[in-house]
Design an enzyme around this catalytic site. Structure first.
Site, PDB file in Angstrom:
ATOM      1  N   ASP A  59       0.860  -1.171   0.000  1.00 36.39           N
ATOM      2  CA  ASP A  59       0.000   0.000   0.000  1.00 36.39           C
ATOM      3  C   ASP A  59       0.908   1.236   0.000  1.00 36.39           C
ATOM      4  O   ASP A  59       2.080   1.157   0.392  1.00 36.39           O
ATOM      5  CB  ASP A  59      -0.864  -0.052   1.275  1.00 36.39           C
ATOM      6  CG  ASP A  59      -1.668   1.210   1.471  1.00 36.39           C
ATOM      7  OD1 ASP A  59      -2.309   1.659   0.502  1.00 36.39           O
ATOM      8  OD2 ASP A  59      -1.666   1.751   2.601  1.00 36.39           O
TER       9      ASP A  59
ATOM     10  N   ASP B 148      -0.344   5.150   0.727  1.00 33.72           N
ATOM     11  CA  ASP B 148      -0.722   6.115   1.767  1.00 33.72           C
ATOM     12  C   ASP B 148      -0.737   5.491   3.162  1.00 33.72           C
ATOM     13  O   ASP B 148      -1.472   4.540   3.415  1.00 33.72           O
ATOM     14  CB  ASP B 148      -2.113   6.689   1.486  1.00 33.72           C
ATOM     15  CG  ASP B 148      -2.125   7.589   0.263  1.00 33.72           C
ATOM     16  OD1 ASP B 148      -1.035   7.919  -0.240  1.00 33.72           O
ATOM     17  OD2 ASP B 148      -3.221   7.962  -0.182  1.00 33.72           O
TER      18      ASP B 148
ATOM     19  N   ASP C  37      -1.932  -0.699   5.982  1.00 29.80           N
ATOM     20  CA  ASP C  37      -2.253  -0.066   7.269  1.00 29.80           C
ATOM     21  C   ASP C  37      -3.749   0.018   7.555  1.00 29.80           C
ATOM     22  O   ASP C  37      -4.147   0.223   8.686  1.00 29.80           O
ATOM     23  CB  ASP C  37      -1.669   1.347   7.333  1.00 29.80           C
ATOM     24  CG  ASP C  37      -2.440   2.329   6.459  1.00 29.80           C
ATOM     25  OD1 ASP C  37      -2.694   1.994   5.282  1.00 29.80           O
ATOM     26  OD2 ASP C  37      -2.817   3.398   6.947  1.00 29.80           O
TER      27      ASP C  37
HETATM   28 MG   LIG Z   1      -3.159   3.114   3.472  1.00 33.10          MG
END
Ligand SMILES: [Mg+2]
Length: 274
Positions: free
Chosen positions: A8, A10, A220
């Site tokens: 991922d 961001d 996340d």
């Molecule tokens: Mg993310």
């Protein structure tokens, strides 16, 4: 065994507040030297992915718009494979539905429920920039969506957020589409799209190219769950609030003690470069 990293961006490889990749940079260099592919698997658009590919000198395939499409550089694999369309630089495997269709579904739900839904398509680049913390330049790239719509749900009724969310998700599902909630935005995309589905397809191509592979996934937030579930080594970093997302839990999952890129670096050190 060839290791393949799916990550991922961001809040994972990029800092959740200022989108900086400074911490990951030295490790990306090492991974490049070791010829370990780092595949972006993100809600970001093709244009944003290309920006970071260039900045990070990465030339691997990437998964854009929450698994809406897979972009494979034309010279990357040594064999031919089925794809939806090709552009100057890529073979593109499309998994989602056209952006226009996604917008229409959201507008219909808006009318039916009276919810204040505000998508990227409703905002100017300046508004996206102010809302997301992206620079104006990056906000313009973020608006170039083709396979996924990101939106916020403004609170303008007495219903609490959880209840509104439930209604919203039910409506999206009933319309035959899929959804996810990232760090900041809700997302709607085609039911055949999704990070996990895209990773599976791409991993098969890597396997064909390299033989036995080991896939590592780093994320996340909830929109990474489907990706984490299909990789061999799923790694969850702490989100920008300093916690592991409590909704992401399954037995195989490794929780790394570090927020965003700090956790990313630790994950790479412990599981890839060990
Ligand atoms: Mg993310």
């Amino acid at each position: 065994m060839k290791q393949i990293i799916f990550t991922d961006l961001d809040g994972t490889l990029l800092d959740g507040f200022n989108y900086s990749f400074k911490k990951a940079l030295p490790y990306l260099k090492i991974l490049k030297e070791k010829k370990i592919p780092v595949v972006f698997c993100t809600c970001k658009t093709q244009a944003e992915n290309e920006y970071f590919q260039k900045k990070l000198k990465n030339n691997t395939p990437f998964i854009a718009e929450n698994g809406g499409a897979i972009f494979i550089p034309k010279n990357y694999f040594s064999f031919s494979f089925p794809y939806s369309k090709s552009s100057k630089n890529y073979f593109i495997i499309e998994l989602s539905e056209p952006y226009k269709k996604l917008r229409a579904v959201l507008n219909k739900i808006k009318k039916e429920t009276g919810f204040k839904i505000k998508g990227f398509g409703d905002m100017s680049a300046k508004e996206v920039s102010e809302d997301s913390g992206l620079s104006l330049k990056m906000a313009k790239l973020a608006k170039r969506k083709n396979y996924n719509e990101s939106f916020i749900l403004l609170n303008n009724s007495n219903k609490d957020e959880a209840e509104k969310e439930k209604i919203l998700f039910e409506k999206i599902k009933k319309a035959g589409f899929n959804f996810t909630h990232g760090g900041r935005y809700y997302n709607i995309f085609g039911k055949n799209a999704g990070k996990g589905k895209a990773v599976k397809i791409l991993a098969k191509l890597f396997q064909k190219e390299f033989g036995e592979i080991k896939t590592i996934g780093l994320g996340d937030s909830l929109n990474d769950l489907s990706m984490l579930k299909v990789v061999d080594v799923p790694i969850l970093v702490k989100n920008k609030n300093g916690i592991w997302n409590p909704k992401i839990k399954f037995s195989k999952l490794y929780r790394i003690n570090g927020i965003g890129p700090e956790g990313w670096v630790k994950g790479i050190e412990s599981f890839v470069l060990k």
